[in-house]
Write a protein that holds these residues in place. Structure first.
Motif, short mmCIF file in Angstrom:
data_model
loop_
_atom_site.label_atom_id
_atom_site.label_comp_id
_atom_site.label_asym_id
_atom_site.label_seq_id
_atom_site.Cartn_x
_atom_site.Cartn_y
_atom_site.Cartn_z
N ARG A 152 0.75 -1.32 0.20
CA ARG A 152 -0.04 -0.09 0.06
C ARG A 152 0.95 1.25 0.02
NH1 ARG A 152 -3.05 -0.36 4.84
NH2 ARG A 152 -2.59 -2.70 5.03
N ARG A 153 2.03 1.30 0.83
CA ARG A 153 2.79 2.25 0.90
C ARG A 153 3.49 2.73 -0.48
NH1 ARG A 153 5.93 1.09 6.85
NH2 ARG A 153 4.16 1.90 7.87
N ALA A 154 4.09 1.72 -1.21
CA ALA A 154 4.47 1.75 -2.36
C ALA A 154 3.63 2.30 -3.58
CB ALA A 154 5.18 0.38 -3.07
N GLU A 155 2.06 1.67 -3.22
CA GLU A 155 1.10 2.28 -4.02
C GLU A 155 0.98 3.79 -4.00
OE1 GLU A 155 -2.98 0.75 -4.72
OE2 GLU A 155 -1.73 -0.96 -4.97
N LEU A 156 1.01 4.16 -2.82
CA LEU A 156 0.83 5.59 -2.65
C LEU A 156 1.80 6.34 -2.99
CD1 LEU A 156 -0.88 5.39 1.07
CD2 LEU A 156 -2.04 6.03 -1.07
N ARG A 157 2.93 5.97 -3.01
CA ARG A 157 4.14 6.79 -3.53
C ARG A 157 4.54 6.75 -5.08
NH1 ARG A 157 8.68 3.63 -0.69
NH2 ARG A 157 7.05 3.02 0.71
N GLY A 158 3.52 5.87 -5.71
CA GLY A 158 3.84 5.84 -7.19
C GLY A 158 4.89 4.78 -7.57
N GLU A 159 5.08 3.93 -6.87
CA GLU A 159 5.91 2.68 -7.33
C GLU A 159 5.19 1.53 -7.25
OE1 GLU A 159 8.58 2.41 -3.92
OE2 GLU A 159 9.32 4.52 -4.22
N ARG A 160 5.66 0.51 -8.30
CA ARG A 160 5.01 -0.85 -8.20
C ARG A 160 3.57 -0.85 -8.58
NH1 ARG A 160 7.27 -4.67 -3.68
NH2 ARG A 160 6.09 -3.21 -2.51
N LEU A 161 3.06 -0.21 -9.06
CA LEU A 161 1.64 -0.32 -9.56
C LEU A 161 1.12 -1.37 -10.24
CD1 LEU A 161 0.97 3.34 -10.79
CD2 LEU A 161 0.61 2.59 -8.60
N ASP A 162 2.02 -2.21 -10.79
CA ASP A 162 1.79 -3.34 -11.66
C ASP A 162 1.99 -4.47 -11.00
OD1 ASP A 162 4.41 -2.91 -11.85
OD2 ASP A 162 4.55 -3.53 -14.08
N ASP A 163 2.45 -4.59 -9.70
CA ASP A 163 2.78 -5.59 -8.79
C ASP A 163 1.44 -6.54 -8.40
OD1 ASP A 163 5.46 -5.58 -8.98
OD2 ASP A 163 5.74 -4.94 -6.94
N THR A 164 0.36 -5.93 -8.68
CA THR A 164 -0.88 -6.61 -8.54
C THR A 164 -1.03 -7.77 -9.24
OG1 THR A 164 -2.18 -5.15 -9.59
CG2 THR A 164 -2.02 -4.90 -7.52
N GLU A 165 -0.67 -7.70 -10.59
CA GLU A 165 -0.76 -8.62 -11.58
C GLU A 165 0.14 -9.80 -11.07
OE1 GLU A 165 0.22 -6.86 -15.33
OE2 GLU A 165 -0.93 -5.20 -14.95
#
Length: 142
Positions: free
Chosen positions: A31-44
């Protein structure tokens, strides 16, 4: 008769339980990485070559932004280099090869091309020089 058995035996299974795995901590980091704009595609789910393709796309975007890859000056310089190479091959290379061929020939002193030996007893051929300016010269071959 140990090959055939009415009971199905399973292979030994490895029962691994990670000691230091904390699912809550993993979720927090995601969640922190998502908020910072990193690793958006790691959910795949991972697909082979995924990270290579993303690096390649980032490199292409960087080149397009800076104009590095499609420089007209680079193309002109390359074209001039090809032209100079063709000129060298067409004009200079044959002359260089002739020099090397002459160097390979055996040295036989000064070359004389069909010069006859002087004979003092031979008759002298006199060529008259009595024409006037404007007269036609007749060449008679014997």
């Amino acid at each position: 008769m140990s090959f055939f058995s009415p009971y199905k035996r399973h292979a030994n299974k490895f029962n691994y339980k990670p000691r230091y795995y904390d699912p809550d901590r993993e979720e927090r980091e995601r969640r922190r990485a998502e908020l910072r704009g990193e690793r958006l595609d790691d959910t795949e789910e991972y697909t082979p070559g995924k990270y290579i393709r993303t690096r390649q796309a980032a490199r292409e975007a960087r080149r397009a932004e800076s104009g590095e890859g499609t420089s007209r000056m680079r193309m002109w310089v390359l074209g001039m280099g090809v032209m100079l190479l063709a000129l060298f091959i067409y004009l200079i290379l044959p002359r260089l090869m002739a020099v090397f061929e002459m160097a390979q020939e055996p040295a036989s002193g000064p070359r004389q091309e069909s010069v006859e030996e002087f004979n003092p007893y031979a008759p002298i051929v006199v060529v008259p020089n009595d024409y006037e300016e404007g007269d036609q010269i007749e060449i008679v071959e014997e």
